[in-house]
Design an enzyme around this catalytic site. Structure first.
Site, short mmCIF file in Angstrom:
data_model
loop_
_atom_site.label_atom_id
_atom_site.label_comp_id
_atom_site.label_asym_id
_atom_site.label_seq_id
_atom_site.Cartn_x
_atom_site.Cartn_y
_atom_site.Cartn_z
N GLU A 160 -2.58 -13.85 -22.01
CA GLU A 160 -3.54 -12.75 -22.58
C GLU A 160 -2.82 -11.60 -22.59
OE1 GLU A 160 -7.48 -9.94 -21.64
OE2 GLU A 160 -7.26 -12.08 -20.77
N ARG B 216 -3.46 -2.62 -25.16
CA ARG B 216 -3.69 -1.42 -24.39
C ARG B 216 -2.33 -0.55 -24.47
NH1 ARG B 216 -6.13 -3.11 -18.06
NH2 ARG B 216 -7.96 -4.14 -18.89
N THR C 220 -8.67 -7.05 -24.36
CA THR C 220 -9.11 -5.64 -24.50
C THR C 220 -9.27 -5.12 -25.93
OG1 THR C 220 -7.51 -5.23 -22.54
CG2 THR C 220 -8.64 -3.34 -23.54
N LYS D 86 -16.81 -14.21 -20.78
CA LYS D 86 -15.84 -13.47 -19.71
C LYS D 86 -16.90 -12.80 -18.88
CE LYS D 86 -12.24 -10.03 -19.29
NZ LYS D 86 -11.31 -9.20 -20.21
#
Length: 214
Positions: A41, A45, A69, A129
């Site tokens: 993943e 960011r 994210t 999640k």
């Protein structure tokens, strides 16, 4: 979607990675594969995220590259254009989820409460999640959610490490865990790929222990 979830389940722990340099992506992928982990993943960011996803996806098609994210439809679109096979977000953004479903992109939004789990279910999702896992109760929370939501699977992320990952993976409603400890920033910056490979091997050994015990 079923194939993606099968890979996630087989892998057990998905490295959560923040890359500051796109040139780190491919050697990192090789290091993870050598350690037995075929999924990653890449979090959105840093400015290097999109190019990192693109390079990793192109160089190592055998690696399941997910983007993390993801906070907007624009980020979801960009990550998929760059080669990401699944979208993971810290919260449940309805617009992101709907875009992914419309475009047949597996999406795993973050949930921290029963209300959020039900919101995801209402959108047609069966896997979400749990984030931030340790902060919202960790294994105890997963056990509590298992009663009313037997049909929902979780990918807990946040505060998971080698000391507690086996307990998480042992839960019947956990499909995989997210783990940021596998690829620490200092190893990425220094190019210590052997350290990451070793960590991946140790992690997969923990996953195997849990599966043998089930």
């Amino acid at each position: 979607m079923e194939n993606i979830e099968q890979i996630l389940r087989q892998t057990g722990v998905i490295p959560v990675i923040k890359l500051d340099d796109e040139l780190q992506a491919v050697p990192l992928g090789h290091a993870l594969l050598e350690g037995g982990i075929a999924a990653a993943e890449i979090t959105f960011r840093t400015p290097a995220a999109a190019k990192s996803i693109e390079k990793l996806s192109a160089a190592l098609p055998e690696m399941l590259v997910c983007t993390g994210t993801v906070l907007s439809v624009e980020q979801a679109k960009l990550s998929v254009e760059c080669g990401a096979k699944a979208v993971i977000s810290p919260g449940t953004n309805r617009e992101v989820v709907e875009w992914c479903l419309e475009n047949k992109v597996p999406v795993y939004p973050g949930c921290a409460t029963p209300t959020e789990v039900e919101s995801a279910m209402n959108l047609g999702l069966t896997t979400v999640k749990l984030f931030p896992a340790e902060v919202v109760g960790g294994v105890k929370m997963l056990k509590a959610l298992y009663g009313p939501y037997r049909g929902v699977k979780f990918m807990p992320t946040g505060g998971i490490d080698p000391q507690n990952v086996k307990e998480y993976l042992a839960q019947p409603n956990v499909i995989a865990c997210g783990g940021s400890w596998l690829c620490p920033g200092e190893d990425l910056a220094a190019g210590n790929w052997k350290n990451i490979t070793q960590r991946a091997k140790e992690c997969m050994a923990l996953v195997a222990e849990v599966r043998e015990g089930k």
